[in-house]
Each structure stands twice: as C-alpha cells, then as structure tokens.
Design a protein around this motif. Structure first.
Motif, PDB file in Angstrom:
ATOM      1  N   LEU A   1       4.840   6.546  -3.341  1.00 46.77           N
ATOM      2  CA  LEU A   1       3.658   6.543  -4.208  1.00 46.77           C
ATOM      3  C   LEU A   1       2.585   5.646  -3.616  1.00 46.77           C
ATOM      4  CD1 LEU A   1       5.348   6.079  -7.717  1.00 46.77           C
ATOM      5  CD2 LEU A   1       4.180   8.143  -6.910  1.00 46.77           C
ATOM      6  N   SER A   2       1.340   5.944  -3.937  1.00 41.97           N
ATOM      7  CA  SER A   2       0.231   5.059  -3.576  1.00 41.97           C
ATOM      8  C   SER A   2      -0.441   4.573  -4.846  1.00 41.97           C
ATOM      9  CB  SER A   2      -0.801   5.803  -2.727  1.00 41.97           C
ATOM     10  OG  SER A   2      -2.017   5.068  -2.699  1.00 41.97           O
ATOM     11  N   PHE A   3      -0.687   3.265  -4.909  1.00 39.72           N
ATOM     12  CA  PHE A   3      -1.434   2.687  -6.031  1.00 39.72           C
ATOM     13  C   PHE A   3      -2.788   2.178  -5.556  1.00 39.72           C
ATOM     14  CE2 PHE A   3       3.097   1.264  -7.322  1.00 39.72           C
ATOM     15  CZ  PHE A   3       3.398   2.524  -7.817  1.00 39.72           C
TER      16      PHE A   3
ATOM     17  N   ASN B   1       0.865  -1.194   0.000  1.00 41.35           N
ATOM     18  CA  ASN B   1       0.000   0.000   0.000  1.00 41.35           C
ATOM     19  C   ASN B   1       0.896   1.238   0.000  1.00 41.35           C
ATOM     20  OD1 ASN B   1       0.681   0.729   2.777  1.00 41.35           O
ATOM     21  ND2 ASN B   1      -0.651  -0.948   3.391  1.00 41.35           N
ATOM     22  N   GLY B   2       0.277   2.410   0.062  1.00 39.37           N
ATOM     23  CA  GLY B   2       1.047   3.650  -0.010  1.00 39.37           C
ATOM     24  C   GLY B   2       1.444   4.224   1.338  1.00 39.37           C
ATOM     25  N   THR B   3       1.005   3.596   2.414  1.00 36.05           N
ATOM     26  CA  THR B   3       1.332   4.088   3.751  1.00 36.05           C
ATOM     27  C   THR B   3       2.632   3.462   4.273  1.00 36.05           C
ATOM     28  OG1 THR B   3      -1.016   4.443   4.191  1.00 36.05           O
ATOM     29  CG2 THR B   3       0.423   4.312   6.108  1.00 36.05           C
ATOM     30  N   LEU B   4       2.818   2.176   4.011  1.00 39.35           N
ATOM     31  CA  LEU B   4       4.048   1.515   4.466  1.00 39.35           C
ATOM     32  C   LEU B   4       5.327   2.098   3.851  1.00 39.35           C
ATOM     33  CD1 LEU B   4       2.758  -2.139   4.812  1.00 39.35           C
ATOM     34  CD2 LEU B   4       3.674  -0.698   6.649  1.00 39.35           C
TER      35      LEU B   4
ATOM     36  N   TYR C   1       9.414  12.965   0.256  1.00 39.14           N
ATOM     37  CA  TYR C   1       8.193  13.468  -0.373  1.00 39.14           C
ATOM     38  C   TYR C   1       7.098  12.422  -0.354  1.00 39.14           C
ATOM     39  CZ  TYR C   1      10.533  17.614  -2.119  1.00 39.14           C
ATOM     40  OH  TYR C   1      11.194  18.809  -2.202  1.00 39.14           O
ATOM     41  N   ASP C   2       5.925  12.801   0.152  1.00 34.77           N
ATOM     42  CA  ASP C   2       4.731  12.001  -0.074  1.00 34.77           C
ATOM     43  C   ASP C   2       4.266  12.375  -1.477  1.00 34.77           C
ATOM     44  OD1 ASP C   2       2.159  11.043  -0.364  1.00 34.77           O
ATOM     45  OD2 ASP C   2       1.646  11.300   1.751  1.00 34.77           O
ATOM     46  N   ALA C   3       4.577  11.491  -2.429  1.00 32.17           N
ATOM     47  CA  ALA C   3       4.314  11.772  -3.843  1.00 32.17           C
ATOM     48  C   ALA C   3       3.103  10.991  -4.355  1.00 32.17           C
ATOM     49  CB  ALA C   3       5.568  11.460  -4.666  1.00 32.17           C
ATOM     50  N   ALA C   4       2.196  10.661  -3.436  1.00 32.17           N
ATOM     51  CA  ALA C   4       1.025   9.840  -3.784  1.00 32.17           C
ATOM     52  C   ALA C   4       0.201  10.437  -4.922  1.00 32.17           C
ATOM     53  CB  ALA C   4       0.140   9.647  -2.559  1.00 32.17           C
ATOM     54  N   HIS C   5       0.255  11.767  -5.094  1.00 34.45           N
ATOM     55  CA  HIS C   5      -0.596  12.406  -6.119  1.00 34.45           C
ATOM     56  C   HIS C   5       0.129  12.686  -7.430  1.00 34.45           C
ATOM     57  CE1 HIS C   5      -3.410  14.279  -2.801  1.00 34.45           C
ATOM     58  NE2 HIS C   5      -3.262  12.973  -2.691  1.00 34.45           N
ATOM     59  N   VAL C   6       1.435  12.421  -7.494  1.00 34.74           N
ATOM     60  CA  VAL C   6       2.174  12.859  -8.699  1.00 34.74           C
ATOM     61  C   VAL C   6       2.644  11.709  -9.593  1.00 34.74           C
ATOM     62  CG1 VAL C   6       2.928  15.173  -8.011  1.00 34.74           C
ATOM     63  CG2 VAL C   6       4.261  13.173  -7.276  1.00 34.74           C
TER      64      VAL C   6
ATOM     65  N   THR D   1      -8.291   4.241  -5.709  1.00 31.40           N
ATOM     66  CA  THR D   1      -8.836   5.563  -6.038  1.00 31.40           C
ATOM     67  C   THR D   1      -7.857   6.467  -6.778  1.00 31.40           C
ATOM     68  OG1 THR D   1      -8.092   6.342  -3.894  1.00 31.40           O
ATOM     69  CG2 THR D   1     -10.373   5.593  -4.036  1.00 31.40           C
ATOM     70  N   LYS D   2      -6.627   6.010  -6.974  1.00 33.87           N
ATOM     71  CA  LYS D   2      -5.616   6.905  -7.562  1.00 33.87           C
ATOM     72  C   LYS D   2      -5.583   6.789  -9.092  1.00 33.87           C
ATOM     73  CE  LYS D   2      -4.603   7.628  -3.295  1.00 33.87           C
ATOM     74  NZ  LYS D   2      -3.984   8.336  -2.260  1.00 33.87           N
ATOM     75  N   VAL D   3      -4.832   7.691  -9.725  1.00 34.26           N
ATOM     76  CA  VAL D   3      -4.708   7.721 -11.189  1.00 34.26           C
ATOM     77  C   VAL D   3      -4.299   6.348 -11.728  1.00 34.26           C
ATOM     78  CG1 VAL D   3      -3.299   8.644 -13.073  1.00 34.26           C
ATOM     79  CG2 VAL D   3      -4.154  10.163 -11.293  1.00 34.26           C
TER      80      VAL D   3
HETATM   81  C1  LIG Z   1      -3.649   7.830  -0.823  1.00 36.66           C
HETATM   82  C2  LIG Z   1      -2.635   8.607  -0.062  1.00 36.66           C
HETATM   83  C3  LIG Z   1      -1.788   7.999   0.886  1.00 36.66           C
HETATM   84  C4  LIG Z   1      -1.978   6.589   1.373  1.00 36.66           C
HETATM   85  O1  LIG Z   1      -1.895   5.615   0.444  1.00 36.66           O
HETATM   86  P1  LIG Z   1      -2.574   4.195   0.698  1.00 36.66           P
HETATM   87  O2  LIG Z   1      -2.176   3.438  -0.517  1.00 36.66           O
HETATM   88  O3  LIG Z   1      -4.041   4.414   0.783  1.00 36.66           O
HETATM   89  O4  LIG Z   1      -1.998   3.624   1.934  1.00 36.66           O
HETATM   90  C5  LIG Z   1      -0.807   8.767   1.482  1.00 36.66           C
HETATM   91  N1  LIG Z   1      -0.677  10.079   1.198  1.00 36.66           N
HETATM   92  C6  LIG Z   1      -1.489  10.702   0.324  1.00 36.66           C
HETATM   93  C7  LIG Z   1      -1.277  12.163   0.066  1.00 36.66           C
HETATM   94  C8  LIG Z   1      -2.508  10.001  -0.311  1.00 36.66           C
HETATM   95  O5  LIG Z   1      -3.343  10.641  -1.148  1.00 36.66           O
END
Ligand SMILES: *Cc1c(COP(=O)(O)O)cnc(C)c1O
Length: 369
Positions: free
Chosen positions: A179-181, A60-63, A155-160, A184-186
C-alpha cells in the motif's frame, strides 16, 4: 474566483487541534522512530480497518514493493503490467529483476490473466499485478496460474485502500500486497506505505528487512534497507484513519455527480461500479473517443488546463516508453495494444474530499461545452 486552480488531487488532513496533543505526547515520550508507540498503534488500527492480520508500516509505498521482492527472494523475470505508476516496475529494476510486460484487460485495465501464461519462461519467478484505479484484479485466475507454475504473486495494491470484494479484503490475495499512504492517495500519512503478508514468520522477516536486517542488537540476518515510519507520521496517520470513511463517502458522491453528468456525453466513457465490490473512489478516469467526442484527449486536457483545471493523464506515457524499459522485448508496442490505447485516451478528473459542487460544475462545463 474563476482563476482559482483546481488540482487533480488534494491531501486529506487530520484536524490540527487533534494533532497537537499527539505531538505533545511524542515530545514527552522522547521516542521518534524504530517501532514506537504510535507506530504500533497504527499497525494495529490499520490491521483492524483493512481486515488483515499482518501489516508492516513503511516510510513510503515504494520500499514495500522492493522489500516484498527481497522477502520472497524473487529473482530472474517477473511478469507485470505496463499500465501503472513507474514505482511498480522500478522496484523490479532495483532488485536486478527483468520486468516482462503483458497487456491489460479492456474493461478493468488490470493485467490480463489470459496473457500471463504466454509470457512465462524458465526464469519467471513471480507475477506483480496492480489493482489499477482501485478495481480489483481477477485474483482467482492469477492465483491459479501462479499455483500451476509455482510462481509468487505480489500485488501493488496502492489504489485499493479499504476495497473489499464480497466483504473480503482485496489485500488477502497473493503472497503479499503493498500500500502507499502518499499525500495524494485516498488515505495518507504524508509519505508512507505498508506491506501486507499472511503469517507471523514472514512479518518478522519484513520487519528485519525494513530495519537494515537487524534481528537483534548484534545480529544482521539480511542486507535490509531503512524503510521505517516515524512517530509523527504514525500519529498523523492514526488521526486521518478516523475520517477516511467519511472522505470515501464524499468521493462516492462526487463520482455519482460525474457519472450522472457524463453518461449522455457522446465520446466520453467512464468505469462502472463492479457488483460486490466496495469501492474507494480513488480516481475518476474518463476515456475520450476522438471521433465521437470531436476532440482528442490531449486537446481536452489542455483545454481544461487553460481553464485552470489540472487533470492528469494517468498512466501516460506508458512505463514501456521510458529509456530504462523501452529496449525490452516485452515493451514492444505490438505486444501491448490495449495498454497503449488506454494510455492515449485517458484523463483522470479531479477527485478529493475538499472538491466542492461548484468545482465539479466548472469541470463538467468544460467537458460538455
Ligand atoms: C503511489 C503509487 C506507488 C508509490 O507509492 P509512494 O508512496 O509514492 O512511494 C506505487 N504504485 C502505485 C500503483 C502507486 O499509485
């Protein structure tokens, strides 16, 4: 027909016909997780697609956020933004690190580099910015501050996902990017994520950390966690990667349609494209000026909801208001006026590949009438 619900997002699915042979192959290989064939393939494919050299897949994107802090041995205090998804700040908490919130910029809504220096104390060890809504942070100025004070930058780059500045990946900035996959993401692997670093040695350490710290059959080098991605999701991810460019192009058309219709609506504003940036159109936030629009943000939000259009007020409420964080000195409302204002006025409109022109017309009708 008028009663069909339009959600704020909807996952990008690969073709089921293409997925079935991949599943059959996994069944034949009898290998489900722990750096399997599809896991390796997806790491390679993502490195190529994103233009990065070292990427570790996660479940996931949190770990990756939690692991980045572990890999860099971050302690004490970390300067971060209150305008993000809670996982950003939670990752600090899970490492026993004190989050220090600074305010955001009024244009990009990313952490304001001009506010960072004042928040630095002898206990500060790192900065954790977020590229909010897919707009890149001022990475040059942040790096300058980090270098001056000897701080790491994660960087929390989950949106880029896929975002570049003048042809260069945003993921190259700082010490690490995550990154988060998530669905709900792109780009999604159902659940999933990745940690990007810049050298082979660090990648190795990250790979140990996501597998309990195992560096060999009998060697455990660190108190790692289980963050491994399985073969089924890696295969799914390989297929979804094939269509993500097309999906991003469609998102761009949707963004253009929104912009065209909303540009003359008094009291509604939105973010402009930034020169030199290849955007991914991950979100379409609009901002409501109550006086000029004649209605509060919440009124508009519930009006849409009553019409079966489920938008989201990302990021509201601000992280600083949650019980875990509200006692922090840096969480005081007076410390974060810009973030507070943006959180009180934002609505993210529906944005996803399957969104139809009719859906968009319906959404725009509610806003403009
Ligand atoms: C979605 C998101 C996360 C977490 O990612 P998960 O895959 O849901 O654990 C972290 N930071 C931001 C900014 C996010 O949008």
């Amino acid at each position: 027909m008028t009663n069909r619900t339009i959600t704020v997002t909807s996952p990008l699915f690969p073709s089921l016909e293409e997925f079935i042979p991949y599943l059959e192959d996994i069944w034949n290989r009898k290998w489900l997780t722990n750096n399997g064939y599809y896991h390796q393939k997806l790491e390679e494919a993502l490195c190529e697609y994103l233009g990065v050299k070292y990427l570790s897949l996660f479940t996931n994107g949190t770990l990756p956020l939690i692991t980045a802090l572990q890999a860099l041995r971050i302690t004490g205090e970390v300067i971060t933004t209150p305008f993000s998804f809670v996982a950003t700040t939670h990752s600090l908490w899970w490492n026993g690190i004190k989050p220090v919130f600074t305010d955001i910029e009024p244009v990009t809504f990313n952490i304001d580099p001009d506010k960072i220096e004042a928040a630095i104390t002898p206990r500060t060890t790192a900065i954790m910015p977020v590229h909010v809504y897919g707009n890149p942070c001022n990475t040059a100025q942040i790096q300058e501050i980090a270098d001056k004070y000897g701080l790491k930058v994660i960087y929390d780059a989950a949106h880029v996902f896929g975002v570049t500045v003048n042809g260069k990946s945003v993921l190259e900035a700082g010490d690490m990017s995550t990154l988060s996959f998530h669905a709900t993401k792109v780009y999604n692997t159902i659940e999933g994520g990745a940690l990007i670093c810049h050298d082979e040695q660090t990648k190795k350490r990250i790979d140990y950390l996501k597998n309990f710290g195992f560096a060999g059959e009998t060697t455990v080098v660190a108190p790692g966690i289980n963050g491994k991605m399985d073969e089924v999701r890696a295969a799914y991810g390989l297929l979804n990667l094939k269509q993500v460019d097309r999906a991003i192009e469609h998102r761009q058309q949707i963004a253009n349609q929104y912009r065209q219709a909303l540009k003359n609506v008094e009291g509604i504003s939105f973010m402009e494209e930034i020169q030199g940036v290849h955007h991914n159109y991950s979100y379409f936030p609009i901002f409501v000026d109550t006086e000029k629009y004649g209605m509060t943000r919440d009124k508009l939000y519930f009006k849409m909801k009553d019409n079966n259009v489920l938008c989201r007020r990302y990021f509201y409420p601000l992280i600083r208001t949650f019980p875990t964080y509200r006692g922090l000195e840096s969480a005081r409302h007076e410390n974060l006026p810009v973030a507070t204002k943006v959180a009180d006025n934002v609505i993210c409109l529906p944005m996803y590949d399957r969104l139809s022109s009719n859906d968009i017309d319906k959404i725009l009708n509610i806003i403009t009438n």
